[in-house]
Design a protein around this motif. Structure first.
Motif, mmCIF file in Angstrom:
data_model
loop_
_atom_site.group_PDB
_atom_site.id
_atom_site.type_symbol
_atom_site.label_atom_id
_atom_site.label_comp_id
_atom_site.label_asym_id
_atom_site.label_seq_id
_atom_site.Cartn_x
_atom_site.Cartn_y
_atom_site.Cartn_z
ATOM 1 N N ILE A 1 23.220 32.999 32.501
ATOM 2 C CA ILE A 1 22.874 31.917 32.169
ATOM 3 C C ILE A 1 23.865 31.268 33.786
ATOM 4 N N GLN A 2 24.400 32.186 34.102
ATOM 5 C CA GLN A 2 25.206 30.872 35.397
ATOM 6 C C GLN A 2 23.823 31.490 36.450
ATOM 7 N N ASN B 1 18.239 27.855 40.139
ATOM 8 C CA ASN B 1 17.630 26.253 39.485
ATOM 9 C C ASN B 1 18.552 25.912 40.581
ATOM 10 N N GLN B 2 19.463 25.369 40.856
ATOM 11 C CA GLN B 2 19.742 24.498 42.051
ATOM 12 C C GLN B 2 19.407 24.912 43.352
ATOM 13 N N GLU C 1 20.811 31.519 36.156
ATOM 14 C CA GLU C 1 19.978 30.899 36.065
ATOM 15 C C GLU C 1 20.127 29.004 36.505
ATOM 16 N N GLU C 2 21.233 28.878 36.381
ATOM 17 C CA GLU C 2 21.382 27.320 36.260
ATOM 18 C C GLU C 2 21.854 27.410 38.547
#
Length: 345
Positions: free
Chosen positions: A213-214, A220-221, A216-217
């Motif tokens: 989850i982390q 994407n950033q 992916e964030e």
């Protein structure tokens, strides 16, 4: 490269299997469908038991005397001695290693066994399993699959090691990264009991869920953060830096004094960053995410290793993993600060 895969003389097969992909050095078995844990163990030639047997030595009168507190680990299908261990050492049978995976997602639902095999005389085994779900970057075309890799030994040389390792489909880059104080690796001693191993199975799954989850964030950033070619090369230089002496030379700009081996590595990694097809995607070309992938891609696809086993060790828990982690930390600093003095020089 040497492969060091175990060859089973009884079956005439190498102890390795892979799903759909070309097997290691064209050796081992390729299967069309993802197998169950029981099937995977057979395909990989891991369906053997290991026992602890007392050790004996010759004494002066040529009689035998038992060696106290030490035992030989013996592979029962061919009586090969795999190593010498202490009295507290608990054997983790190959079937138990697969059970570890099955326990992660509850009875095996959703877990897909991708590869497994044995090295040497069978004293070391490894398993990779695909977890449900993906890490998606950008518009979704850049997809990362989620894997857990496990390795254990029967020779007393190390702990059971399980690691969460995302792999980008487009280039098969292994993206090992730890976020903050969280590690992507769980190590279990061979003195641990079954309950502790079961608990750790769920712990590595928890690590995988949080990390994916982390990541992916973060990815994407990074795909939205621009970085120029000069900065990419500086990032590569610092990520691949092997020691303080080299770091000091980089800080001074004394590139002529750098070793030829290090400079060749930098040039190869930078060439990969600039020319690889996977570095020309919308998510990677001229982006911080692409810079990070340049380092992981170099070690996965370009760097030379003495053997496939050495490559596996380096990427999962050796120098390549440490360099990838350094690249991850540099990219995170670059994204947060907007620039980094070491990257801008």
């Amino acid at each position: 490269m040497a492969h060091n895969l175990n060859y089973n003389e009884k079956t005439g097969r190498y102890s390795f299997f892979s799903v759909q992909q070309k097997a290691w050095h064209n050796l081992g078995q390729i299967v069309d469908q993802y197998p169950t844990s029981a099937e995977a163990m057979i395909y990989a030639g891991l369906d053997y038991e290991v026992i602890k047997s007392p050790l004996y030595t010759k004494v002066n009168d040529d009689s035998e005397k038992q060696v106290p507190h030490y035992f030989a680990n013996i592979r029962t299908d061919n009586n090969t001695v795999l190593g010498v261990v202490g009295k507290d050492y608990q054997i983790v049978q190959n079937r138990e290693a697969f059970s570890f995976f099955d326990a992660i997602v509850g009875g095996g639902d959703g877990i897909l066994y991708e590869t497994a095999g044995a090295l040497g005389n069978g004293e070391r085994i490894f398993i990779t399993a695909k977890l449900p779900g993906y890490i998606r970057v950008g518009n979704g075309d850049d997809v990362t699959e989620k894997y857990i890799f496990l390795t254990t030994s029967h020779d007393g040389s190390g702990s059971i090691t399980a690691a969460f390792t995302p792999i980008r489909i487009v280039c098969q880059n292994t993206l090992n990264a730890a976020l903050g104080d969280m590690s992507n690796v769980v190590r279990i001693k061979h003195t641990a009991g079954a309950k502790e191993r079961f608990d750790d199975a769920h712990r590595i799954m928890g690590v995988a869920n949080v990390l994916s989850i982390q990541m992916e964030e973060i990815f994407n950033q990074w795909a939205k953060v621009s970085i120029n070619d000069k900065q990419v090369k500086r990032l590569i230089e610092h990520a691949l830096c092997p020691n303080k002496e080299t770091f000091d030379l980089l800080k001074k700009g004394a590139t002529d004094e750098l070793s030829s081996v290090f400079k060749n590595s930098i040039n190869d990694a930078f060439a990969y960053a600039m020319t690889s097809e996977t570095q020309q995607m919308e998510t990677t070309k001229g982006t911080l995410f692409g810079a990070y992938n340049a380092v992981t891609g170099y070690y996965q696809n370009v760097a030379k290793y003495k053997s496939e086993e050495k490559k596996l060790d380096s990427i999962m828990n050796g120098s390549a993993q440490k360099r990838a982690q350094k690249a991850f930390d540099l990219c995170r600093s670059f994204a947060e600060i907007g620039s980094d003095i070491f990257l801008m020089n």
